[in-house]
Design a protein around this motif. Structure first.
Motif, PDB file in Angstrom:
ATOM      1  N   ASP A  78     129.233 156.814  82.396  1.00 30.72           N
ATOM      2  CA  ASP A  78     128.250 155.725  82.496  1.00 30.72           C
ATOM      3  C   ASP A  78     127.394 155.735  81.228  1.00 30.72           C
ATOM      4  OD1 ASP A  78     126.284 153.929  83.044  1.00 30.72           O
ATOM      5  OD2 ASP A  78     125.558 154.882  84.874  1.00 30.72           O
ATOM      6  N   ILE A  79     127.547 154.693  80.392  1.00 28.68           N
ATOM      7  CA  ILE A  79     126.786 154.616  79.129  1.00 28.68           C
ATOM      8  C   ILE A  79     125.874 153.389  79.129  1.00 28.68           C
ATOM      9  CG2 ILE A  79     128.535 155.845  77.784  1.00 28.68           C
ATOM     10  CD1 ILE A  79     129.452 153.089  76.746  1.00 28.68           C
ATOM     11  N   THR A  80     125.424 153.001  80.334  1.00 26.02           N
ATOM     12  CA  THR A  80     124.593 151.794  80.440  1.00 26.02           C
ATOM     13  C   THR A  80     123.342 151.904  79.584  1.00 26.02           C
ATOM     14  OG1 THR A  80     125.403 151.489  82.701  1.00 26.02           O
ATOM     15  CG2 THR A  80     123.445 150.244  82.044  1.00 26.02           C
ATOM     16  N   GLU A  81     122.637 153.028  79.697  1.00 28.97           N
ATOM     17  CA  GLU A  81     121.401 153.179  78.926  1.00 28.97           C
ATOM     18  C   GLU A  81     121.686 153.103  77.438  1.00 28.97           C
ATOM     19  OE1 GLU A  81     119.381 156.716  80.036  1.00 28.97           O
ATOM     20  OE2 GLU A  81     119.095 156.132  82.126  1.00 28.97           O
ATOM     21  N   THR A  82     122.762 153.751  77.000  1.00 27.55           N
ATOM     22  CA  THR A  82     123.112 153.713  75.573  1.00 27.55           C
ATOM     23  C   THR A  82     123.412 152.289  75.132  1.00 27.55           C
ATOM     24  OG1 THR A  82     124.020 155.944  75.722  1.00 27.55           O
ATOM     25  CG2 THR A  82     124.695 154.607  73.832  1.00 27.55           C
ATOM     26  N   MET A  83     124.194 151.560  75.945  1.00 26.02           N
ATOM     27  CA  MET A  83     124.569 150.196  75.570  1.00 26.02           C
ATOM     28  C   MET A  83     123.359 149.273  75.547  1.00 26.02           C
ATOM     29  SD  MET A  83     127.769 150.027  74.848  1.00 26.02           S
ATOM     30  CE  MET A  83     128.130 148.271  75.009  1.00 26.02           C
ATOM     31  N   VAL A  84     122.475 149.411  76.554  1.00 25.77           N
ATOM     32  CA  VAL A  84     121.289 148.556  76.593  1.00 25.77           C
ATOM     33  C   VAL A  84     120.420 148.825  75.379  1.00 25.77           C
ATOM     34  CG1 VAL A  84     119.132 148.121  77.831  1.00 25.77           C
ATOM     35  CG2 VAL A  84     121.280 148.284  79.089  1.00 25.77           C
ATOM     36  N   THR A  85     120.212 150.123  75.067  1.00 24.84           N
ATOM     37  CA  THR A  85     119.406 150.472  73.892  1.00 24.84           C
ATOM     38  C   THR A  85     120.047 149.946  72.624  1.00 24.84           C
ATOM     39  OG1 THR A  85     118.614 152.471  74.997  1.00 24.84           O
ATOM     40  CG2 THR A  85     118.401 152.384  72.603  1.00 24.84           C
ATOM     41  N   ARG A  86     121.385 150.114  72.532  1.00 22.25           N
ATOM     42  CA  ARG A  86     122.081 149.654  71.322  1.00 22.25           C
ATOM     43  C   ARG A  86     121.985 148.147  71.168  1.00 22.25           C
ATOM     44  NH1 ARG A  86     128.151 151.420  71.092  1.00 22.25           N
ATOM     45  NH2 ARG A  86     127.107 153.446  71.062  1.00 22.25           N
ATOM     46  N   LYS A  87     122.130 147.415  72.300  1.00 18.58           N
ATOM     47  CA  LYS A  87     122.049 145.958  72.225  1.00 18.58           C
ATOM     48  C   LYS A  87     120.658 145.510  71.811  1.00 18.58           C
ATOM     49  CE  LYS A  87     125.775 144.505  75.295  1.00 18.58           C
ATOM     50  NZ  LYS A  87     126.141 143.673  76.454  1.00 18.58           N
ATOM     51  N   LYS A  88     119.631 146.189  72.350  1.00 22.20           N
ATOM     52  CA  LYS A  88     118.272 145.844  71.960  1.00 22.20           C
ATOM     53  C   LYS A  88     118.060 146.090  70.470  1.00 22.20           C
ATOM     54  CE  LYS A  88     115.988 146.617  76.413  1.00 22.20           C
ATOM     55  NZ  LYS A  88     115.021 147.472  77.156  1.00 22.20           N
ATOM     56  N   GLU A 123     120.420 146.220  68.127  1.00 18.75           N
ATOM     57  CA  GLU A 123     121.206 145.252  67.357  1.00 18.75           C
ATOM     58  C   GLU A 123     120.547 143.883  67.371  1.00 18.75           C
ATOM     59  OE1 GLU A 123     125.019 145.376  69.128  1.00 18.75           O
ATOM     60  OE2 GLU A 123     125.626 147.263  68.145  1.00 18.75           O
ATOM     61  N   GLN A 124     120.014 143.495  68.560  1.00 15.41           N
ATOM     62  CA  GLN A 124     119.348 142.202  68.664  1.00 15.41           C
ATOM     63  C   GLN A 124     118.116 142.156  67.773  1.00 15.41           C
ATOM     64  OE1 GLN A 124     120.402 139.559  70.165  1.00 15.41           O
ATOM     65  NE2 GLN A 124     118.637 138.262  69.783  1.00 15.41           N
ATOM     66  N   ALA A 125     117.352 143.271  67.788  1.00 21.06           N
ATOM     67  CA  ALA A 125     116.153 143.321  66.958  1.00 21.06           C
ATOM     68  C   ALA A 125     116.508 143.235  65.480  1.00 21.06           C
ATOM     69  CB  ALA A 125     115.379 144.608  67.247  1.00 21.06           C
ATOM     70  N   ILE A 126     117.577 143.932  65.093  1.00 21.16           N
ATOM     71  CA  ILE A 126     118.000 143.903  63.693  1.00 21.16           C
ATOM     72  C   ILE A 126     118.462 142.506  63.306  1.00 21.16           C
ATOM     73  CG2 ILE A 126     119.743 144.748  62.081  1.00 21.16           C
ATOM     74  CD1 ILE A 126     119.596 147.436  63.567  1.00 21.16           C
ATOM     75  N   MET A 127     119.271 141.887  64.196  1.00 18.56           N
ATOM     76  CA  MET A 127     119.768 140.546  63.893  1.00 18.56           C
ATOM     77  C   MET A 127     118.626 139.536  63.805  1.00 18.56           C
ATOM     78  SD  MET A 127     122.892 140.901  63.334  1.00 18.56           S
ATOM     79  CE  MET A 127     123.270 139.160  63.176  1.00 18.56           C
ATOM     80  N   GLU A 128     117.668 139.668  64.730  1.00 20.67           N
ATOM     81  CA  GLU A 128     116.523 138.753  64.690  1.00 20.67           C
ATOM     82  C   GLU A 128     115.715 138.954  63.424  1.00 20.67           C
ATOM     83  OE1 GLU A 128     114.368 139.453  68.258  1.00 20.67           O
ATOM     84  OE2 GLU A 128     115.803 138.385  69.552  1.00 20.67           O
TER      85      GLU A 128
END
Length: 867
Positions: A456-466, A468-473
């Motif tokens: 279960d890597i949900t926390e890792t994926m959520v953190t990574r998406k946040k 990545e989203q912050a970087i992209m923004e």
């Protein structure tokens, strides 16, 4: 013993090359590290002895971290350290024999760090040249330039450490947690080994001292095959009917074929042959082999056959014996289960489950899940394998099923595969899973068997998406900012210079044609047009800047929609007349016209669209305006404004860009149509702010239709007084008495001239205090109107308005006070109204608009006095 090399071959074809590439690059993903070390723990756990488990694990760790050498040191009775286990990479010299009883002062610094719970990392050996010269010399001799060592604790007792030599520095960034996980396993294996050694020690003591624990003890001369019996259990000998006195080879074959379980027979035949036994004893003094026998009346199950070199005897004479090891096996199994339980606890903490999937031909797929895997799947411990597989497979997110199936195919083809996918947990909802595995080559049934892990890597994926989203923004903000800056400077350079150049040019012509009144008037008109254009540009730029800043106007005030519509038409009718365009308010269907909202924004939206319709129209063209209340629910009315023109139209490609700032369809638009490309951008931003929609339909050469839909709150509390008379008030200020408050002499002179030219009587004051004094000394109802600047010395316009409203005289609360200010943002208007002013007009003042506002306010004042 499981060969660790099998695992790296199972990872996929070309795995050694992959390892070499990763080692060459000095970088390895955290996913591969976790996968390899998890597999190392799993394989090590399956080994028969603790020594084999530790050797397998060290090899996996060394290869996972691209190290040159992995090792375990244990503290000895004298306080020194012994290198007890070692693995070295190809081409690396072993050091185990040279590192026995290492003096305690060599590792003293490390042990001090261990006592405070820290592992030791040396990324560059030169870092400790001065601080730890003894360790530096020891490591330098071994050609070590970097390492990581991790303490080994048995409960609270520090029993040693293990480490990796010369790993790439980048590997250490990912490895700390995994190294600690491996430490737990190593300590567990060492404890199990110590127990086994203790049991073996006791067994050998008995063998050599009393020999009663052995079922049989013999000596064989491999040159002749003759055996000497030192001890033989008569009852077992009689029942099993095996007599080694008749000859070693014959008796051993008879014993193996009759009483040893089939799966162990070939192995036992191999290790009991003469060549094998002598080769083993040449390298070491003794060795043993454990095996299982068939069910018997004595309750024997596991036996152990020992071989040792016979001292003071013939060269090829060997002592062998077999003994009952049921108790030892049971104890080992107990520790194995404890170690497995410990590993499962570790995996549960890491939210990693272990599974086996059997895809047997002609059968439904089966999944066997360990405790953690069942927790991650949200199923009971009693679930059947077929149901377990179905539960897992059916909850894969539909869009990822094909990707998961492809990963399974890769595993079935003999390659290691890993996949990340969303999975629907029965309690947690959607989680993210990292899943990988390898084929089980020992599977004998038709079909394929896969072994793997499910994390279960949900926390890792959520953190990574946040992240990545912050970087992209952030990148998008930077890109937009750079692009907007370049566009802004480019457009402003053109749009500001154009009207300024026109003004300067017309002034030059006027200076040279002072005797030509007609030329003078023409120049004045063109100067006025250029100045108005420049003002419009500044207003639009300020508005766009304010809207882009994210500051939203919270102005909420009552207004009459008919007033807004007629005001827009009235203001733009002059422009329409001059351009030869017919501007028609064609249809107004309103059930509610008295509303609450931001009238300034509504007016600006309509004005910008209408101005665009006039500007990009053609001579003798038309602009039609329709307004309709389409719905009313919960006190909110929905109003549709349709503005249709017969202009040049908009191309399909440009429609998607029409609401972007500084955009115009044709490069010559700024020259031909006198626009800056901001009007529609402002309109769109204001519509979005009011939670409405704006749409455009247009064809080249046939005109455009803009449709704006806005939700506006209905004012149910507004007085029902008729407003028709108010809307028909004319802009005639002749005879009005005006108090003009303005600190700028030029502005004061201009406004005073315009007022007096229109027939008004004017009293001036150059600051707020002077205005209050002038109003206070005048008689009641002396002034019909006060025109008040806001930013003035001594006393501001805001303060002056408050003071006037607070005077104890009958006209103080009713006299119209109209703000004249260059501060034209919404908050400035709100502040003016909060100070008691009736209206706000932006500078430079539109004189006709000012006259209309003065007349309307004077009309409302008179109407209020009458009622």
């Amino acid at each position: 013993m499981h060969d660790p090399k099998e695992f790296f071959e199972r990872i996929g074809e070309g795995a050694p090359d992959a390892w070499a590439c990763e080692r060459h690059s000095g970088m390895q993903s955290v996913q591969n590290l976790e996968a390899v070390i998890n597999e190392g723990l799993r394989v090590a756990l399956l080994e028969e002895t603790p020594d084999q488990s530790l050797e397998v694990l060290l090899e996996h760790l060394g290869k996972a971290l691209n190290g040159a050498r992995t090792y375990i040191f244990e503290r000895n009775g004298s306080g020194g350290d012994d290198n007890t286990y070692e693995w070295v990479a190809d081409g690396v010299e072993p050091e185990k024999e040279n590192l026995q009883n290492v003096p305690p002062e060599v590792c003293a610094v490390w042990y001090r760090n261990f006592t405070v719970g820290r592992h030791n990392v040396i990324q560059d050996l030169e870092e400790i040249r001065e601080s730890d010269p003894l360790m530096y010399t020891t490591l330098k001799r071994q050609n070590i330039h970097s390492l990581v060592v991790v303490p080994l604790y048995d409960n609270k007792n520090l029993i040693g450490f293990y480490g990796v030599d010369n790993p790439p520095a980048k590997s250490l960034e990912y490895a700390s947690n995994m190294l600690q996980t491996a430490a737990y396993f190593i300590v567990s294996s060492l404890k199990r080994r110590n127990l086994v050694r203790e049991l073996q020690k006791r067994s050998y003591n008995v063998l050599h001292a009393l020999s009663v624990d052995y079922l049989g003890i013999y000596q064989v001369n491999f040159d002749t095959g003759e055996c000497v019996v030192y001890r033989d259990n008569e009852r077992i000998k009689e029942d099993w009917n095996v007599n080694f006195e008749d000859g070693y080879q014959r008796a051993m074959e008879q014993y193996i074929s009759r009483y040893v379980v089939p799966r162990d027979q070939e192995r036992l035949r191999l290790v009991t042959k003469k060549d094998y036994v002598l080769a083993q004893l040449e390298r070491k003094k003794k060795f043993d082999i454990r095996y299982q026998v068939e069910d018997n009346t004595y309750g024997l199950k596991y036996l152990e056959l020992h071989f040792s070199a016979a001292e003071n005897a013939e060269e090829n004479s060997v002592i062998f014996a077999y003994r009952d090891v049921n108790a030892v096996v049971e104890q080992e199994e107990k520790y194995r289960l404890e170690a497995r339980q410990s590993l499962e606890d570790i995996l549960e903490g890491a939210r990693t489950g272990i599974w086996t999937i059997e895809l047997e031909e002609g059968c439904r797929p089966r999944m066997y899940a360990d405790r953690t895997m069942r927790i991650l799947l949200g199923v009971s411990d009693m679930i059947e394998p077929e149901e377990c597989y179905r539960h897992w497979f059916e909850n894969i997110k539909p869009g990822y099923v094909e990707m998961v199936q492809e990963a399974v195919r890769e595993m079935a083809e003999g390659r290691r595969s890993e996949v990340v996918y969303p999975w629907k947990h029965p309690e947690l909802g959607e989680i993210y899973v990292r899943c990988g595995g390898v084929p089980d080559k020992k599977f004998k049934k038709p079909g394929v068997c896969l072994n793997g892990y499910h994390q279960d890597i949900t926390e890792t994926m959520v953190t990574r998406k946040k992240q990545e989203q912050a970087i992209m923004e952030l990148l998008e903000k930077v890109r937009r900012a750079n692009s907007a800056k370049s566009e802004f400077l480019s457009h402003m350079s053109h749009d500001l210079r154009t009207p300024i150049n026109g003004i300067l040019g017309m002034l030059a012509i006027m200076e040279k044609s002072q005797d030509d009144p007609k030329r003078q008037r023409a120049c004045q008109e063109k100067i006025r047009m250029s100045t108005e254009h420049l003002l419009s540009l500044v207003n639009d730029v300020l508005q766009v800047s304010k809207l882009d800043s994210g500051i939203t106007a919270e102005t909420e005030e009552p207004f009459e929609l008919h007033d807004i519509l007629e005001n827009c038409i009235s203001i733009l009718s002059v422009q329409a007349e001059e351009a030869g365009i017919r501007l028609v308010l064609e249809e107004v269907q309103l059930q509610h016209s008295r509303l609450i909202g931001n009238p300034l924004h509504l007016k600006q939206i309509l004005m910008n669209i209408l101005d665009n319709a006039l500007k990009y129209n053609r001579t003798n063209g038309s602009v039609f305006v329709q307004v309709k209340e389409t719905a009313c629910q919960g006190g909110i009315g929905k109003y549709r404004f349709v503005i249709e023109d017969t202009g040049i139209g908009i191309g399909e490609d440009f429609k998607k860009h029409i609401f972007e700032p500084f955009t115009q369809e044709h490069q010559d638009a700024r020259t031909n149509y006198n626009g800056v490309g901001l009007g529609m951008s402002v309109a769109k931003k204001l519509v979005d702010q009011m939670e409405g929609t704006i749409e455009v339909d247009s064809r080249i050469g046939r005109g455009s239709v803009f449709e704006v839909t806005l939700p506006i709150r209905i004012d149910k509390a507004w007085s029902t007084r008729p407003v028709d008379t108010e809307r028909n008030v004319k802009a005639d200020i002749a005879g009005m008495r005006v108090l003009l408050v303005e600190d700028n002499e030029i502005n004061c002179e201009i406004v005073e001239f315009m007022l007096e030219d229109a027939g008004a009587e004017v009293v001036t004051a150059n600051d707020g205090k002077a205005a209050v004094d002038a109003f206070a000394v005048s008689g009641p109802w002396t002034f019909d109107c006060v025109l008040m600047d806001l930013m003035m010395p001594v006393m501001s316009g805001y303060e002056a308005a408050r003071v006037i409203r607070g005077l104890e005289r009958p006209d103080a609360k009713d006299v119209p006070i109209i703000a004249l200010s260059a501060n034209a943002f919404d908050e400035d208007i709100a502040m003016a109204k909060d100070a008691g002013m009736n209206e706000h007009l932006a500078k430079p003042v539109d004189i006709n608009k000012m006259f209309r506002v003065m007349c309307r306010q004077n009309f409302m004042k008179k109407n209020k006095k009458t009622t």
